[in-house]
Design a protein around this motif. Sequence first.
Motif, PDB file in Angstrom:
ATOM      1  N   GLU A   6     -64.158 -28.931 -98.722  1.00  0.00           N
ATOM      2  CA  GLU A   6     -65.429 -28.628 -98.050  1.00  0.00           C
ATOM      3  C   GLU A   6     -65.301 -28.795 -96.539  1.00  0.00           C
ATOM      4  OE1 GLU A   6     -65.267 -30.960-100.635  1.00  0.00           O
ATOM      5  OE2 GLU A   6     -65.759 -29.415-102.114  1.00  0.00           O
ATOM      6  N   GLU A   7     -64.560 -29.814 -96.105  1.00  0.00           N
ATOM      7  CA  GLU A   7     -64.362 -30.033 -94.667  1.00  0.00           C
ATOM      8  C   GLU A   7     -63.534 -28.913 -94.046  1.00  0.00           C
ATOM      9  OE1 GLU A   7     -65.571 -32.220 -92.376  1.00  0.00           O
ATOM     10  OE2 GLU A   7     -66.940 -32.576 -94.028  1.00  0.00           O
ATOM     11  N   LYS A  10     -65.768 -25.858 -93.665  1.00  0.00           N
ATOM     12  CA  LYS A  10     -66.677 -26.014 -92.529  1.00  0.00           C
ATOM     13  C   LYS A  10     -65.939 -25.819 -91.198  1.00  0.00           C
ATOM     14  CE  LYS A  10     -70.549 -26.346 -94.402  1.00  0.00           C
ATOM     15  NZ  LYS A  10     -71.385 -25.159 -94.315  1.00  0.00           N
ATOM     16  N   ARG A  11     -64.706 -26.318 -91.140  1.00  0.00           N
ATOM     17  CA  ARG A  11     -63.899 -26.129 -89.925  1.00  0.00           C
ATOM     18  C   ARG A  11     -63.613 -24.655 -89.668  1.00  0.00           C
ATOM     19  NH1 ARG A  11     -58.898 -30.316 -89.111  1.00  0.00           N
ATOM     20  NH2 ARG A  11     -58.482 -29.438 -87.071  1.00  0.00           N
ATOM     21  N   GLU A  13     -65.376 -22.130 -90.778  1.00  0.00           N
ATOM     22  CA  GLU A  13     -66.646 -21.504 -90.424  1.00  0.00           C
ATOM     23  C   GLU A  13     -66.962 -21.715 -88.941  1.00  0.00           C
ATOM     24  OE1 GLU A  13     -70.505 -21.199 -92.980  1.00  0.00           O
ATOM     25  OE2 GLU A  13     -70.607 -23.080 -91.840  1.00  0.00           O
ATOM     26  N   ARG A  14     -66.746 -22.941 -88.449  1.00  0.00           N
ATOM     27  CA  ARG A  14     -66.990 -23.230 -87.024  1.00  0.00           C
ATOM     28  C   ARG A  14     -66.046 -22.432 -86.127  1.00  0.00           C
ATOM     29  NH1 ARG A  14     -67.698 -28.446 -88.974  1.00  0.00           N
ATOM     30  NH2 ARG A  14     -65.611 -29.043 -88.346  1.00  0.00           N
ATOM     31  N   ASN A  31     -71.284 -17.261 -92.531  1.00  0.00           N
ATOM     32  CA  ASN A  31     -71.762 -18.213 -93.532  1.00  0.00           C
ATOM     33  C   ASN A  31     -70.784 -18.241 -94.703  1.00  0.00           C
ATOM     34  OD1 ASN A  31     -73.183 -19.856 -95.275  1.00  0.00           O
ATOM     35  ND2 ASN A  31     -74.826 -18.394 -95.629  1.00  0.00           N
TER      36      ASN A  31
END
Length: 153
Positions: A6-7, A10-11, A13-14, A31
Amino acid sequence: MTEPREEVIKRIERIFQERIPFNGLLGLDVNIKNIHESEIRIKMREDLVGNYVMGILHGGVIASTLDVMGGLTSVLSLIDKFRDKSMEELMEKLSTFGTIDLRIDYLRPGRGREFIAAGTVLRTGNKISVTRTQLHNDEGLLIAVGTGTYLVG
């Protein structure tokens, strides 16, 4: 992968949302729901019009959005394929990432208030990833499809 999945997602995605200036210029909203499901949204704006008489989305914006979607889809497939690698190892592999080939089929004029891109992986190997992408408008009409080949290692 040493970092929780999950991390890592998210990385990524950023990175696609905040670190690639061109994506910001286009106004792409990235997204990622999970490894196998993501989307890119783009709101229609006057400065994205390609045909001022018809007021439709520029073909270059469509191609760029589908290219970014194909790249994102390829990156996510690598996270899945190399789940035993560290984030640093994955980022090293992605340092040479790039588009090799892109084919766009424009099916309808780009009319709408918002456009949504989605993609699937056709194949990811150690060096090359091939994706299929599509762009719909806010009414669900299919505007364009793309097939992209990406260098992934």
